[in-house]
Design an enzyme around this catalytic site. Structure first.
Site, PDB file in Angstrom:
ATOM      1  N   HIS A  84       0.851  -1.198   0.000  1.00  0.00           N
ATOM      2  CA  HIS A  84       0.000   0.000   0.000  1.00  0.00           C
ATOM      3  C   HIS A  84       0.885   1.246   0.000  1.00  0.00           C
ATOM      4  O   HIS A  84       1.939   1.266   0.638  1.00  0.00           O
ATOM      5  CB  HIS A  84      -0.919  -0.001   1.225  1.00  0.00           C
ATOM      6  CG  HIS A  84      -1.975   1.055   1.130  1.00  0.00           C
ATOM      7  ND1 HIS A  84      -1.714   2.370   1.430  1.00  0.00           N
ATOM      8  CD2 HIS A  84      -3.267   0.992   0.728  1.00  0.00           C
ATOM      9  CE1 HIS A  84      -2.815   3.080   1.222  1.00  0.00           C
ATOM     10  NE2 HIS A  84      -3.773   2.265   0.793  1.00  0.00           N
ATOM     11  N   GLU A 153      -3.950   2.479  -7.426  1.00  0.00           N
ATOM     12  CA  GLU A 153      -4.292   3.570  -6.511  1.00  0.00           C
ATOM     13  C   GLU A 153      -3.342   4.734  -6.740  1.00  0.00           C
ATOM     14  O   GLU A 153      -2.240   4.768  -6.165  1.00  0.00           O
ATOM     15  CB  GLU A 153      -4.154   3.113  -5.066  1.00  0.00           C
ATOM     16  CG  GLU A 153      -5.078   1.989  -4.687  1.00  0.00           C
ATOM     17  CD  GLU A 153      -5.371   2.013  -3.194  1.00  0.00           C
ATOM     18  OE1 GLU A 153      -6.538   2.226  -2.842  1.00  0.00           O
ATOM     19  OE2 GLU A 153      -4.445   1.860  -2.392  1.00  0.00           O
TER      20      GLU A 153
HETATM   21  P1  PGA Z   1      -9.404   6.277   0.312  1.00  0.00           P
HETATM   22  O1  PGA Z   1      -8.250   5.209   0.569  1.00  0.00           O
HETATM   23  O2  PGA Z   1     -10.580   5.527  -0.255  1.00  0.00           O
HETATM   24  O3  PGA Z   1      -9.695   6.859   1.674  1.00  0.00           O
HETATM   25  O4  PGA Z   1      -8.874   7.273  -0.643  1.00  0.00           O
HETATM   26  C1  PGA Z   1      -7.962   4.207  -0.338  1.00  0.00           C
HETATM   27  C2  PGA Z   1      -6.722   3.485   0.094  1.00  0.00           C
HETATM   28  O5  PGA Z   1      -5.795   4.141   0.576  1.00  0.00           O
HETATM   29  O6  PGA Z   1      -6.627   2.277   0.009  1.00  0.00           O
END
Ligand code: PGA
Length: 231
Positions: A84, A153
């Site tokens: 992550h 992401e």
């Molecule tokens: P968020 O986080 O939906 O709060 O933007 C997503 C993540 O960091 O996995």
């Protein structure tokens, strides 16, 4: 709609009671709570599937503060988030460590949810994504890669980062298609997904689901999001 919904609770909520309440409503989602809640949540039949937010990079026991794959397996964990961006960028988790965690997650038969994403969106984003994918998946066979999910992401779209805004479905799709041209596996989108925009992402056939942070730790909001998904 058969899409994958991952709830990444991060370091929330602050009590077990709240965690249990959230878990009970998270039907059909893959829920990744803080480690300390896994055991109690594993006793609740809610239709949610348990995931972990991280895994130790080796099975060697001399690792203060880490949690092994075997421990997670015994708690009924099926999925593990790997790499992550909050770990990569805030804790300095290197590509090499991420790669080791990914390999170990596969050894323990978890489905890895491998996070990939550029820090800034400029003309270099393709080169960045390619480099991150190559080093994250280094040494894995085609068969092993097929067992993974990718969560695309973009770091700038994650709600905990200053000034974050969700990606647009169009540019998310551009990145997802680029990722799929390198590793053709299921790709989820993550970054400020909520009940209002979830449909924009999951209605795209190339996007296999979403990874939800902030919106997954508010009970009402997450129920609304799941309702949107099931419409
Ligand atoms: P968020 O986080 O939906 O709060 O933007 C997503 C993540 O960091 O996995």
């Amino acid at each position: 709609m058969n899409k994958i919904i991952v709830a990444n609770w991060k370091m929330n909520p602050s009590t077990l009671k709240e965690a249990e309440e959230l878990f009970r409503v998270s039907t059909n989602a893959i829920v990744c709570p803080p480690f300390v809640y896994l055991e109690e949540l594993s006793k609740i039949k809610s239709g949610a599937i348990l995931g972990a937010q991280d895994i130790a990079f080796s099975d060697e026991p001399g690792q203060t503060g880490e949690v092994s794959g075997e421990m997670l397996r015994q708690l009924g964990v099926k999925y593990v988030i790997i790499g992550h961006s909050e770990r990569r960028w805030r804790l300095g988790e290197s590509d090499e460590i991420v790669n080791k965690k990914l390999k170990l997650a596969l050894v323990h038969n978890f489905t890895p949810i491998v996070c990939i994403g550029e820090k800034v969106r400029d003309e270099s984003f393709r080169g960045f994504l390619k480099g991150q994918i190559d080093s994250t998946f280094d040494g894995l066979s085609g068969e092993q890669i097929k067992k993974c999910l990718i969560a695309y992401e973009p770091v700038w779209a994650i709600s905990t980062n200053p000034g974050a805004e969700p990606d647009t479905p169009e540019t998310a799709l551009e990145s997802v298609n680029f990722i799929k041209s390198i590793v053709n596996i299921k790709v989820l989108y993550g970054g400020s997904v909520d009940s209002k925009n979830v449909k924009d992402f999951i209605s795209l056939p190339e996007i296999s689901g979403v990874l939800v942070g902030g919106a997954s730790v508010s009970k009402e909001e997450f129920i609304n999001l799941l309702n949107e998904v099931s419409k």
